[in-house]
Structure formats: C-alpha cells, structure tokens
Design a protein around this motif. Structure first.
Motif, PDB file in Angstrom:
ATOM      1  N   CYS A  69       0.839  -1.197   0.000  1.00 15.52           N
ATOM      2  CA  CYS A  69       0.000   0.000   0.000  1.00 15.52           C
ATOM      3  C   CYS A  69       0.875   1.248   0.000  1.00 15.52           C
ATOM      4  N   ARG A  70       0.549   2.165  -0.882  1.00 11.35           N
ATOM      5  CA  ARG A  70       1.287   3.424  -0.986  1.00 11.35           C
ATOM      6  C   ARG A  70       1.229   4.221   0.316  1.00 11.35           C
ATOM      7  N   VAL A  71       0.070   4.172   1.001  1.00 10.78           N
ATOM      8  CA  VAL A  71      -0.118   4.941   2.231  1.00 10.78           C
ATOM      9  C   VAL A  71       0.869   4.500   3.306  1.00 10.78           C
ATOM     10  N   VAL A  72       1.130   3.200   3.370  1.00  9.26           N
ATOM     11  CA  VAL A  72       2.006   2.670   4.417  1.00  9.26           C
ATOM     12  C   VAL A  72       3.424   3.213   4.262  1.00  9.26           C
ATOM     13  N   TRP A  73       3.931   3.205   3.042  1.00 12.49           N
ATOM     14  CA  TRP A  73       5.309   3.650   2.810  1.00 12.49           C
ATOM     15  C   TRP A  73       5.471   5.129   3.137  1.00 12.49           C
ATOM     16  N   LYS A  74       4.508   5.944   2.751  1.00 13.15           N
ATOM     17  CA  LYS A  74       4.608   7.376   3.037  1.00 13.15           C
ATOM     18  C   LYS A  74       4.433   7.655   4.532  1.00 13.15           C
ATOM     19  N   ARG A  75       3.576   6.885   5.181  1.00 17.63           N
ATOM     20  CA  ARG A  75       3.351   7.094   6.617  1.00 17.63           C
ATOM     21  C   ARG A  75       4.600   6.720   7.423  1.00 17.63           C
ATOM     22  N   ILE A  76       5.270   5.636   7.056  1.00 15.77           N
ATOM     23  CA  ILE A  76       6.490   5.240   7.759  1.00 15.77           C
ATOM     24  C   ILE A  76       7.576   6.301   7.574  1.00 15.77           C
ATOM     25  N   ARG A  77       7.693   6.837   6.389  1.00  8.64           N
ATOM     26  CA  ARG A  77       8.714   7.863   6.153  1.00  8.64           C
ATOM     27  C   ARG A  77       8.416   9.119   6.974  1.00  8.64           C
ATOM     28  N   LYS A  78       7.150   9.478   7.062  1.00 12.95           N
ATOM     29  CA  LYS A  78       6.785  10.640   7.878  1.00 12.95           C
ATOM     30  C   LYS A  78       7.090  10.382   9.352  1.00 12.95           C
ATOM     31  N   PHE A  79       6.809   9.175   9.815  1.00 13.01           N
ATOM     32  CA  PHE A  79       7.084   8.814  11.211  1.00 13.01           C
ATOM     33  C   PHE A  79       8.571   8.903  11.512  1.00 13.01           C
ATOM     34  N   ILE A  80       9.401   8.430  10.602  1.00 11.64           N
ATOM     35  CA  ILE A  80      10.849   8.461  10.816  1.00 11.64           C
ATOM     36  C   ILE A  80      11.380   9.885  10.826  1.00 11.64           C
ATOM     37  N   ARG A  81      10.837  10.732   9.962  1.00 12.27           N
ATOM     38  CA  ARG A  81      11.280  12.127   9.947  1.00 12.27           C
ATOM     39  C   ARG A  81      10.908  12.871  11.228  1.00 12.27           C
ATOM     40  N   GLU A  82       9.746  12.558  11.749  1.00  8.91           N
ATOM     41  CA  GLU A  82       9.292  13.256  12.958  1.00  8.91           C
ATOM     42  C   GLU A  82       9.963  12.740  14.214  1.00  8.91           C
TER      43      GLU A  82
END
Length: 475
Positions: free
Chosen positions: A462-475
């Motif tokens: 799922c595209r949403v999962v990959w973008k959400r994980i990247r946002k979590f790591i940045r924050e």
C-alpha cells in the motif's frame, strides 16, 4: 508491283509490332516482373517466418515454468509448468530485479507495489525444458505435501496444550536459499535466455553451498543464493550467522544503504511474519532491498530458529533469543547508536519486537518502533477465527502465548501501529486495543494508520504505508 510490295512489307511490320514490343521494352517489363515476384515472395517469407516465430514462442511458452510471487503468506517462489493464471500479473524483469530506479522515481516505485497488491506476480522461468518434467513436478508436489504432513505430525505429537498453542504459531516454509563464498574467478550475471540459465545451473553446481547456518564461520560475510537453477543471486544482501543465547545458529542478512555518496539515515531491524523466510522478503515485491532504497537506510533481518537455514526449533523462547542476538550484534559489534535504530515488526515479528523493547527498557532505547498488523496474543487470534468477539479485553489466559497486549505499556519510545481495515487473519480490533494500552505518561502514542482496502497479506503493498512510515521516521 513495287507499290504493292511496299504495302505488303508495311502490313507485315505492323503485325510484328502488334505481336511483340521492342527488345528494350521487353527487358524492362521482364525486370519489373521479376521484382514483383521477389517482393511477393519476400512478403510471403516474412509472413511465414513471423508466423513460425509466433508459433515457436507459443510452443516454448507451453514448456516454460512460472515463478509465482506475492504477499508474505503466498510469497513462496513456486515453479510451475502451466499457462499464466488469470488472477496473476505478468511482470517484466525490471519489476523483480534490483535496479536503482527507486532512488530516482518514487512514483514509479509506489505504482509498482500497488500493482502487485491484489494479484500474484508471475515471471517466466527460462530453464531448459526437462524430458521428464511430469515426474519432476510430481516429486516436487510430494515434497510439499510431505512437509505439511511433518508439520501436522509435529503439532499433534502428544504435546501439552500450551506447547500445542505455541507450535501452531509457526509455519516455516521450504528452504529456498543458501549462503556461499564466491570463488576467485566467479562472475555474477543476469539470466535472460536458456543458454544463460544453463550457465547459471553449471555455476551453482560448482559452488560450495552452506545450507545450514551452523556451517558458517561467525563474523564472515557470505553471498545469498537461491536454490532454483535459473534464479539470480541477490547481489545487495550480505549473509552472516549468529549464535544465540539458546545455542542456536541463525541466518542473518545485512543490506547496506544503496546511496553510496552519503551515510545511511538510520538502521532498520526487520522481523518477518510466521509464514515466510529471508528468501521471500528478498525476492518478493516489495523487498527488503526496496526498503533500503526508499528510506535511504541500511537494513538488518534474520530468520527465526527453525526457518530457512537457521538451526533449532521454532518456539517463542527461541524467537526472543534470536532478535536479542542480532540486536546485540548491531549495537555492540557494529557500534550502531541505538538512537539511530528503528525496529519494524510484521505480524508475529511484532511480538518479538515488543519483547526486545521490554528487555532493553533500562538501557538506551531505539529511536522508534513500527508494528504492522500486530496481534494482541495468540489465543485471541484463535478466538477471532471461531467467531468470538468479546474475548479481546478479557484477562489473559495462563496458556496464552505471544502476549503483546500485556507488554506494550512498558514501551516508552514512539510507536507507530499500522493495520489493514480488511484484515481477516488479525482483525483491526487488535491494533486498536494495542493503541489504547500503549499510551503512557512518558511518551504519547503516535497517530496510528488504519489502511483501507488492505488485508493481512498485502498491507506492505500500500502506498499509504510507505509514506506514513517515512513521515514517522522524519518526525
């Protein structure tokens, strides 16, 4: 008389001119006629050769194997001699091979994994067609059935009830990989044709294969090879073996950051689900190599005891010892700062991840933890399968195993819970309950991600999962 003769000669010449054209015209017409016949024959030959090539391709397709790849529970690499399935996606080599396109084109990569979300993936095998392929297929099918029989016998071999629950959580697949040390003159190449498949098969016969992690020398790095004759070696994964506190030797891999120009942003420790091993997550779409490329990080992963070439028996106690061994290797031997480590656990791997965090709470903790489709406990999952709904919030039974719900409150680092709304194996209620218990006074819970149209097997696609994980790591 003379006039009459002249008239007769003129009439004869007119008749001859009507009968045949001059010599130059005859030659020109003859050449044009030959060119027309050549054009017609050339078109016919091209059509016939084209038809022959099509027929040849059709005939060869009937004798080619198919590699089936998909989500973790059906991500097994199977070789079939049959026509493409209607429920599958035919993919080119670039979809499976490890190219650097994810570094340049994010949309292409996310579109690729979305394409593989709801259907199986197919890739053509170019191995030479064996004369006794039906016998080979029958033997291969018997091997699969025999493994299932052995697994069921192992589950039902007079165990206590608590051991039966624990054993039913692990379903190791057939071993499809090995480690090897390449010889000095070894050359890695891509397999696209039958001749190259023959060369790859001959090359693999000469390699000294390490099919048990116990045969590996600790501290040495090995190449990762796949058992099928025409399957290419995984170039970017470096294999090594570790000894756990329980005495088992487990297989591990390290995928360095593909961006050579800069150091990795962080280190990711991945714990896979119960129905797959390292080969599935290195060949499937997406793969661990895709993780390293997309997030610009280095990735470590391992096979549980009893999985792949790892020794020992799969059990809860061994599982916790396995993740503890590789975490100590990353922090102590590789000297990676825990504040740069992110833990990612998928399904039963989330239970191992939470147990590690519970043990390491008195030391310097990792930067964060990601739980994908985490089950609250094993008996609660079984209760859901038989239709029980109100058992989730009841006290934990003494026979229960992998009780993440009673340990999650001890985790004091940022937690991201990702769960699919269409998950039937581990329903979304498990993820919601973990989120409720995980909120502590030390660190508030990160906003979870409930993914629509995602099941237990394809949440990684799922595209949403990959973008959400990247946002979590940045924050």
């Amino acid at each position: 008389m003379t006039n009459s003769k002249k008239d007769q000669n003129k009439e004869k010449s007119d008749k001859n001119s009507n009968r045949s054209p001059p010599r130059n015209e005859r030659i020109q017409k003859k050449v044009e006629k030959e060119e027309m016949t050549l054009d017609v024959t050339q078109e016919m030959s091209e059509k016939s050769s084209q038809k022959f090539q099509i027929d040849k391709e059709k005939g060869s397709e009937q004798h080619q194997n198919k590699i089936i790849l998909s989500g973790y529970s059906t991500r097994r690499v199977r070789y079939k001699k049959s026509e493409p399935d209607e429920k599958s996606v035919n993919i080119d080599a670039d979809l499976v091979r490890n190219n650097d396109k994810t570094l340049r084109d994010e949309d292409w990569f996310l579109e690729k994994i979305e394409k593989c979300k709801s259907k199986k993936l197919q890739r053509t095998c170019v191995c030479p067609f064996p004369p006794c392929y039906r016998i080979v297929d029958a033997i291969d099918g018997l091997k699969g059935k025999w493994q299932r029989v052995k697994r069921v016998s192992f589950l039902c071999c007079c165990p206590p009830f608590c051991c039966l629950i624990q054993r039913s959580a692990f379903w190791p697949p057939r071993r499809e990989y090995y480690f090897f040390k390449p010889p000095p003159n070894d050359i890695s190449f891509q397999v696209n044709e039958e001749s190259e498949a023959i060369l790859m098969r001959d090359r693999k016969k000469k390699l000294k294969k390490l099919k048990r992690a116990k045969a590996c020398i600790p501290g040495e790095m090995y190449r990762f090879g796949l058992s099928h004759p025409c399957a290419e070696d995984v170039k970017h994964a470096k294999g090594f073996a570790l000894k756990t506190a329980n005495g088992n030797t487990i297989a591990c891999i390290h995928i360095p950051c593909p961006d050579v120009s800069s150091s990795p942003r962080f280190t990711l420790l991945y714990s896979h689900p119960n129905g797959s091993d390292l080969s599935d997550h290195l060949v499937g779409v997406p793969s661990l190599i895709d993780l390293a490329r997309f997030y610009r990080c280095e990735v470590y992963s391992y096979d549980y005891s009893g999985y792949g070439i790892s020794g020992g028996i799969a059990s809860e106690h061994n599982l916790y010892a396995d993740i503890r061994a590789i975490y100590q290797y990353i922090t102590m031997e590789k000297h990676v700062d825990p504040s740069r480590i992110v833990l990612l656990g998928f399904s039963i791997g989330s239970a191992a991840t939470v147990e590690l965090l519970k043990e390491e709470k008195d030391r310097k903790p990792p930067a964060g933890v990601i739980l994908q489709a985490p089950p609250t406990s094993l008996l609660r999952v079984f209760g859901n399968m038989i239709g029980r709904k109100k058992h989730l919030e009841k006290p934990t039974c003494c026979l229960d195993r992998f009780v993440t719900i009673d340990k999650i409150h001890e985790v004091t680092i940022p937690i991201l819970v990702i769960h699919g709304k269409d998950d039937k194996t581990v329903p979304i209620e498990h993820g919601e309950l973990i989120c409720q218990r995980a909120v502590t006074k030390v660190f508030p819970l990160v906003t979870p991600e409930w993914v629509p149209d995602a099941a237990h097997d394809n949440i990684e696609n799922c595209r949403v999962v990959w973008k959400r994980i990247r946002k979590f790591i940045r924050e």
